[in-house]
Write a protein that holds these residues in place. Sequence first.
Motif, mmCIF file in Angstrom:
data_model
loop_
_atom_site.group_PDB
_atom_site.id
_atom_site.type_symbol
_atom_site.label_atom_id
_atom_site.label_comp_id
_atom_site.label_asym_id
_atom_site.label_seq_id
_atom_site.Cartn_x
_atom_site.Cartn_y
_atom_site.Cartn_z
ATOM 1 N N ASP A 60 -13.190 -9.749 -5.759
ATOM 2 C CA ASP A 60 -11.976 -8.944 -5.976
ATOM 3 C C ASP A 60 -10.711 -9.797 -6.014
ATOM 4 O O ASP A 60 -9.716 -9.412 -6.621
ATOM 5 N N GLY B 255 -8.254 -12.653 -9.259
ATOM 6 C CA GLY B 255 -7.011 -12.705 -10.025
ATOM 7 C C GLY B 255 -5.824 -13.283 -9.278
ATOM 8 O O GLY B 255 -4.692 -13.196 -9.748
ATOM 9 N N MET C 38 1.990 -9.929 -8.049
ATOM 10 C CA MET C 38 1.213 -8.687 -7.881
ATOM 11 C C MET C 38 1.968 -7.639 -7.073
ATOM 12 O O MET C 38 2.549 -7.929 -6.024
ATOM 13 N N MET D 132 -3.373 -7.572 -2.819
ATOM 14 C CA MET D 132 -4.771 -7.396 -3.229
ATOM 15 C C MET D 132 -5.648 -7.065 -2.020
ATOM 16 O O MET D 132 -6.532 -6.207 -2.104
ATOM 17 N N LEU E 118 3.510 -9.056 -16.411
ATOM 18 C CA LEU E 118 2.920 -8.615 -17.678
ATOM 19 C C LEU E 118 3.268 -7.167 -17.983
ATOM 20 O O LEU E 118 2.548 -6.479 -18.705
ATOM 21 N N MET E 119 4.354 -6.696 -17.368
ATOM 22 C CA MET E 119 4.713 -5.298 -17.554
ATOM 23 C C MET E 119 6.222 -5.186 -17.722
ATOM 24 O O MET E 119 6.986 -5.872 -17.030
ATOM 25 N N TRP F 11 -5.185 -3.501 -1.100
ATOM 26 C CA TRP F 11 -5.914 -2.635 -2.042
ATOM 27 C C TRP F 11 -7.413 -2.631 -1.702
ATOM 28 O O TRP F 11 -8.048 -1.581 -1.723
ATOM 29 N N GLY G 94 -0.043 -13.960 -16.240
ATOM 30 C CA GLY G 94 -0.975 -12.997 -15.662
ATOM 31 C C GLY G 94 -2.194 -13.632 -15.025
ATOM 32 O O GLY G 94 -3.171 -12.949 -14.726
ATOM 33 N N LYS H 40 -2.381 1.150 -7.590
ATOM 34 C CA LYS H 40 -3.278 0.192 -8.272
ATOM 35 C C LYS H 40 -2.607 -1.170 -8.390
ATOM 36 O O LYS H 40 -1.408 -1.246 -8.673
ATOM 37 N N PRO H 41 -3.372 -2.253 -8.219
ATOM 38 C CA PRO H 41 -2.753 -3.579 -8.329
ATOM 39 C C PRO H 41 -2.408 -3.902 -9.785
ATOM 40 O O PRO H 41 -3.237 -3.692 -10.675
ATOM 41 N N VAL H 42 -1.203 -4.365 -10.014
ATOM 42 C CA VAL H 42 -0.814 -4.788 -11.366
ATOM 43 C C VAL H 42 -0.018 -6.092 -11.270
ATOM 44 O O VAL H 42 0.543 -6.400 -10.219
ATOM 45 N N LYS H 43 -0.003 -6.820 -12.369
ATOM 46 C CA LYS H 43 0.751 -8.074 -12.397
ATOM 47 C C LYS H 43 2.105 -7.786 -13.056
ATOM 48 O O LYS H 43 2.167 -7.480 -14.248
#
Lengths: 155, 284
Positions: free
Chosen positions: A127, A130, A48, A108, A60-61, A111, A42, A54-57
């Motif tokens: 921003d 990450g 990403m 990113m 990690l999901m 976003w 992450g 919404k941005p998510v990795k």
Amino acid sequence: MRIRLNINGKDYESDVEPRTLLVDFIRDVAGLKGTHIGCETGSCGACMVLLDGKPVKSCLMLAAQAEGKKIVTVEGLSEGGKLNAVQKSLSQKKALQCGFCAAGFSIMGTWILENEQDTDYERVKSDLAGVVCRCSGYEPIINAIVEAAKNERKD
Amino acid sequence: MKAPPSFDFIRINKLNEFYENVDRYSSPLIISGGTVAVLMLKNRVIRPDVVIDISGIEELNVLKKDKEKNEVFIGSNIKLHELKSILPDDSASELILKAATTVGDIAIRSMGSVGGNVCLGDPGNDLPVALAAVGANAVVGSREGIRTVPVSECYVKPFKTVLKKGEILLGVSYKMLYGYRTSYNKFFINFLDHYVGIVAAIAKVEGISIKDMRMAVSGEAIGTTVKIDLAEFSKIDEINAIKDKLNKFVNERSMSDDRFGTVKFKKKVLLTLMFQAIDEVLKA
């Protein structure tokens, strides 16, 4: 377990183990290889995606967590082969070198353009914290996204 | 490629369903955002028989402001990134927001939930320190009913909280505070992902009088979140006495495991952060 995910507006359904990660579903079931696997912790942002905007990795999901939500990968940012403003700017400014981090910065950056009121250099830099790039030194990437935001808002 | 161990997965959309299901398993892992939990699964630090996804429980996805009680309730499913746009503008919320915005990056904050940050028990987590400093309570639900526990009393040791099997954190509640100064500082070693010390402080000062002052600390140096009682001080010219008390607090804490010769360093970091916090909240 049977999982159905909506990725870039298209439904993908498959029998997978509950432990399947979202990034693996995107790459191996949907076959969308633009989302990369980098650090797997992450930190790097190569995986990403946008989840309901919404941005998510995605490393990690679990894929099962994303069921019922709309996922957009780097492939989904362009329409009909036409790059979006961020991708175009990254390309025109030659901001990327090896391109491994392209998915993270494109997602990113998109976003940021859609959600941030303020898109000056410092805001964009903060921003992008990450997402990791090991070639370019970040300057051209940040400048490309700031430029894309300026052009978008001009239009 | 890091792959988690095998487990069952269930998604829960109602609190009652949670209470009915959670007892059926011997080692359930409850996730909302799942950022740290999935990482721990990938590293096989934890091996649950089931992962229960509670992100669909709408009752936990609320922020309530009770004007009569002057109280805020943040549901445990609220994402850290959402706090920026939904918290009220009082001083307690300001301190909580300062802590929340230092967690990871935007993507991590978009995934990570308030409940996860509070429940994990990692001494490096940000929200528990700020919540303990403002005197927040953890609202815990179970089949038997609801109980509240001060956040500062939630942590037994690293990664161990007072929550029992079958219980779920519904959210956290705190009184809104106005006219306070806030300070939130931490020191971490980035490449080790090691949070040495975190200090949150909040104080109300009128002239030279300290009307109210609260502080909480956490981090690897302390091992868990601890609230420090500073109620005995009422004047800002007692600053040296305050610092003496903080010095005593740090020296009394058990940091006896000095295998790596780092105790002196840890104490120095904590004291520096604490003094910085005191200077910030008491400054004219």
